[in-house]
Design a protein around this motif. Structure first.
Motif, PDB file in Angstrom:
ATOM      1  N   ILE A  63       0.862  -1.189   0.000  1.00 40.80           N
ATOM      2  CA  ILE A  63       0.000   0.000   0.000  1.00 40.80           C
ATOM      3  C   ILE A  63       0.896   1.236   0.000  1.00 40.80           C
ATOM      4  CG2 ILE A  63      -1.839   1.237   1.209  1.00 40.80           C
ATOM      5  CD1 ILE A  63      -2.526  -1.487   2.571  1.00 40.80           C
ATOM      6  N   HIS A  93      -0.471   4.668   2.250  1.00 42.67           N
ATOM      7  CA  HIS A  93      -1.010   4.169   3.515  1.00 42.67           C
ATOM      8  C   HIS A  93      -1.391   5.370   4.382  1.00 42.67           C
ATOM      9  CE1 HIS A  93      -1.200   1.950   7.323  1.00 42.67           C
ATOM     10  NE2 HIS A  93      -1.326   0.865   6.581  1.00 42.67           N
ATOM     11  N   GLY A  98       2.851   0.797   3.421  1.00 44.65           N
ATOM     12  CA  GLY A  98       2.200  -0.216   4.247  1.00 44.65           C
ATOM     13  C   GLY A  98       1.957  -1.493   3.478  1.00 44.65           C
ATOM     14  N   GLU A  99       1.280  -2.434   4.138  1.00 38.23           N
ATOM     15  CA  GLU A  99       1.015  -3.721   3.523  1.00 38.23           C
ATOM     16  C   GLU A  99      -0.185  -4.374   4.204  1.00 38.23           C
ATOM     17  OE1 GLU A  99       2.315  -8.255   3.440  1.00 38.23           O
ATOM     18  OE2 GLU A  99       2.347  -6.942   5.158  1.00 38.23           O
ATOM     19  N   ALA A 100      -0.976  -5.080   3.417  1.00 39.41           N
ATOM     20  CA  ALA A 100      -2.055  -5.906   3.953  1.00 39.41           C
ATOM     21  C   ALA A 100      -1.645  -7.355   3.750  1.00 39.41           C
ATOM     22  CB  ALA A 100      -3.363  -5.623   3.222  1.00 39.41           C
ATOM     23  N   GLU A 108      -5.136  -9.306   8.910  1.00 35.72           N
ATOM     24  CA  GLU A 108      -3.781  -9.281   9.464  1.00 35.72           C
ATOM     25  C   GLU A 108      -3.525 -10.644  10.083  1.00 35.72           C
ATOM     26  OE1 GLU A 108      -0.038  -8.038  10.455  1.00 35.72           O
ATOM     27  OE2 GLU A 108      -1.475  -6.985   9.182  1.00 35.72           O
ATOM     28  N   GLU A 149      -3.175  -2.505  12.700  1.00 36.06           N
ATOM     29  CA  GLU A 149      -2.610  -2.809  11.384  1.00 36.06           C
ATOM     30  C   GLU A 149      -3.709  -3.139  10.374  1.00 36.06           C
ATOM     31  OE1 GLU A 149       1.550  -4.688  11.157  1.00 36.06           O
ATOM     32  OE2 GLU A 149       0.550  -5.703  12.831  1.00 36.06           O
ATOM     33  N   ALA A 151      -4.839  -0.618   7.267  1.00 34.04           N
ATOM     34  CA  ALA A 151      -4.719  -1.130   5.900  1.00 34.04           C
ATOM     35  C   ALA A 151      -6.076  -1.082   5.192  1.00 34.04           C
ATOM     36  CB  ALA A 151      -4.167  -2.552   5.911  1.00 34.04           C
TER      37      ALA A 151
END
Length: 191
Positions: free
Chosen positions: A44, A47, A53-55, A70, A101, A105
């Motif tokens: 992401i 974010h 970021g990351e999912a 998550e 988190e 996301a």
């Protein structure tokens, strides 16, 4: 048996999380999900709270919505607002708050889709998030105001692809009941 479309088709070699690798295979084998899309390790760029970021997983389910998950492996515990994981060597580590988190996301993805000119207005669809603890029994043990039981998948919810699918539908219905008056549900084409 029709199975979900996985993006990418296999976990990256850079995926170091054994829990994510195991779940990837269970997502891939969920029965009767041929119109579902499961994105793994979704980067992401924009974010809401981080520069990048990351999912762990984002699951798009026709007639239900978009759900960000998550994953936290190891033996999970929660004490006074702090989350911990014990690794296979029985060493305890403080971990990032999985609820924050997943929520951050989810909001980041929803915002991106809403700003995307070519988006089929999926941003008006139901969005939700959950947390998966595939190595730990959590239900009835960890209770926190920041996470409803329906948002949690624990060891028992991850035993088989069918169990994982049942968790996703249970979580989707939880979000659907909470947001029903203000959302639309995504079509297969939007997914």
């Amino acid at each position: 048996v029709c199975m979900a479309k996985m993006i990418p088709e296999r976990p990256s070699e850079e995926t170091s999380s054994a829990a994510e690798r195991k779940l990837f295979q269970r997502f891939k084998a969920m029965p009767e999900t041929d119109d579902w899309v499961v994105l793994h390790s979704l980067a992401i760029a924009k974010h809401t709270t981080q520069s990048q970021g990351e999912a762990d997983f984002a699951v798009v389910i026709p007639s239900y919505g978009v759900f960000v998950l998550e994953v936290k492996g190891g033996r999970i515990s929660y004490n006074n607002g702090t989350w911990y994981s014990k690794d296979r060597d029985d060493v305890q580590h403080q971990i990032k708050n999985p609820v924050e988190e997943a929520s951050n996301a989810m909001h980041s993805i929803k915002e991106y889709i809403g700003n995307c000119q070519s988006s089929p207005k999926l941003d008006r669809s139901l969005f939700g998030f959950g947390v998966i603890f595939p190595d730990t029994t959590i239900h009835g043990i960890i209770n926190t105001v920041e996470l409803a039981d329906e948002q949690i998948a624990d060891f028992d919810d991850c035993l088989s692809p069918e169990d994982l699918k049942n968790y996703l539908l249970r979580m989707a219905n939880f979000w659907k009941k909470r947001r029903a008056p203000i959302i639309t549900l995504p079509t297969t084409d939007q997914c």
